[in-house]
Motif scaffolding. Sequence first.
Motif, PDB file in Angstrom:
ATOM      1  N   GLU A 135       3.746  11.552   6.606  1.00  0.00           N
ATOM      2  CA  GLU A 135       2.416  11.462   6.491  1.00  0.00           C
ATOM      3  C   GLU A 135       1.919  10.674   7.549  1.00  0.00           C
ATOM      4  OE1 GLU A 135      -0.984  10.472   3.183  1.00  0.00           O
ATOM      5  OE2 GLU A 135       1.156  11.221   2.459  1.00  0.00           O
ATOM      6  N   PHE A 136       2.547   9.343   7.652  1.00  0.00           N
ATOM      7  CA  PHE A 136       1.809   8.510   8.411  1.00  0.00           C
ATOM      8  C   PHE A 136       2.678   8.160   9.875  1.00  0.00           C
ATOM      9  CE2 PHE A 136       0.968   6.810   4.106  1.00  0.00           C
ATOM     10  CZ  PHE A 136      -0.500   6.720   4.643  1.00  0.00           C
ATOM     11  N   GLY A 137       3.654   8.561  10.101  1.00  0.00           N
ATOM     12  CA  GLY A 137       4.550   8.378  11.275  1.00  0.00           C
ATOM     13  C   GLY A 137       4.651   9.243  12.363  1.00  0.00           C
ATOM     14  N   SER A 138       4.414  10.631  11.890  1.00  0.00           N
ATOM     15  CA  SER A 138       4.488  11.534  12.889  1.00  0.00           C
ATOM     16  C   SER A 138       3.368  11.878  13.539  1.00  0.00           C
ATOM     17  CB  SER A 138       5.497  12.618  12.188  1.00  0.00           C
ATOM     18  OG  SER A 138       4.898  13.066  11.158  1.00  0.00           O
ATOM     19  N   LYS A 158       0.690  -1.217   0.010  1.00  0.00           N
ATOM     20  CA  LYS A 158       0.087  -0.070  -0.026  1.00  0.00           C
ATOM     21  C   LYS A 158       0.914   1.319   0.134  1.00  0.00           C
ATOM     22  CE  LYS A 158      -3.823  -0.005  -0.216  1.00  0.00           C
ATOM     23  NZ  LYS A 158      -4.708  -0.079  -1.536  1.00  0.00           N
ATOM     24  N   LEU A 159       2.057   1.223   0.589  1.00  0.00           N
ATOM     25  CA  LEU A 159       2.954   2.467   0.775  1.00  0.00           C
ATOM     26  C   LEU A 159       3.451   2.521  -0.642  1.00  0.00           C
ATOM     27  CD1 LEU A 159       4.665   1.937   4.111  1.00  0.00           C
ATOM     28  CD2 LEU A 159       3.003   3.703   3.490  1.00  0.00           C
ATOM     29  N   ALA A 169       8.558  11.320   2.941  1.00  0.00           N
ATOM     30  CA  ALA A 169       7.485  11.787   2.838  1.00  0.00           C
ATOM     31  C   ALA A 169       6.401  10.891   3.641  1.00  0.00           C
ATOM     32  CB  ALA A 169       7.145  12.322   1.376  1.00  0.00           C
ATOM     33  N   LEU A 170       6.491   9.763   3.094  1.00  0.00           N
ATOM     34  CA  LEU A 170       5.424   8.860   3.767  1.00  0.00           C
ATOM     35  C   LEU A 170       5.696   8.628   5.031  1.00  0.00           C
ATOM     36  CD1 LEU A 170       5.712   5.929   0.919  1.00  0.00           C
ATOM     37  CD2 LEU A 170       3.793   7.388   1.601  1.00  0.00           C
ATOM     38  N   TRP A 171       6.814   8.981   5.686  1.00  0.00           N
ATOM     39  CA  TRP A 171       6.901   8.685   7.034  1.00  0.00           C
ATOM     40  C   TRP A 171       6.463  10.083   7.723  1.00  0.00           C
ATOM     41  CZ3 TRP A 171       7.495   5.804  10.939  1.00  0.00           C
ATOM     42  CH2 TRP A 171       7.676   5.940  12.209  1.00  0.00           C
ATOM     43  N   ASP A 176      10.108  -1.289   1.406  1.00  0.00           N
ATOM     44  CA  ASP A 176      10.866  -0.091   2.195  1.00  0.00           C
ATOM     45  C   ASP A 176      12.342   0.394   1.385  1.00  0.00           C
ATOM     46  OD1 ASP A 176       8.769  -0.280   4.216  1.00  0.00           O
ATOM     47  OD2 ASP A 176      10.226  -1.051   5.555  1.00  0.00           O
ATOM     48  N   LEU A 177      12.874  -0.709   0.777  1.00  0.00           N
ATOM     49  CA  LEU A 177      14.370  -0.377   0.230  1.00  0.00           C
ATOM     50  C   LEU A 177      13.835   0.557  -1.003  1.00  0.00           C
ATOM     51  CD1 LEU A 177      17.341  -1.501   0.217  1.00  0.00           C
ATOM     52  CD2 LEU A 177      16.500  -2.896  -1.618  1.00  0.00           C
TER      53      LEU A 177
END
Length: 164
Positions: free
Chosen positions: A161-164, A38-39, A157-159, A146-147
């Motif tokens: 959006e989703f990780g912070s 999905k990512l 950018a994904l981090w 991820d690689l």
Amino acid sequence: MRLLLLDVDGILTEGYIVVDAEGREIKSFFVQDGMGIKLLQKAGIEVGLLSSRSSPPVTFRAKELGIDIVIQGELEKYRLYQELLSEKALRDEEVAYMGDDWVDIPVLKRVGLAVTVPEAWPPVKDYAHYVTRRPGGRGAVREVCDLILKAQGKWEALWQEFGS
């Protein structure tokens, strides 16, 4: 990479074929692999499945993940891969492929990023650019997702959006 193409048995699953008393096939999929897919899709990278076996659980899981490229039930993966390249106007170097057995070698020899898993049939490893640390069906796909995201500079950018 514009496309991550995956074998199913041994890559997206642990490689077991479980059949119930009525002959229905049961497969187990690792949720983190699904999140990685999905990512990639969110980052604009297409994902497809190329399996020599046909399986209703694979069709179901592909639909659940929004995977439109689902090719099943053909041993001649290389021919199907070439047709897919033509249909999608892709070059070999724009494709990453994960496979673990004999029928995957012709595709692994051509793609820009050839990946296998630690428990792959041993000669397959000779054709891989990368062997995952995680096993098939237990995070190998997520590791590669991820690689790719990190290599393309899309991870941050994904981090955010989703990780912070």
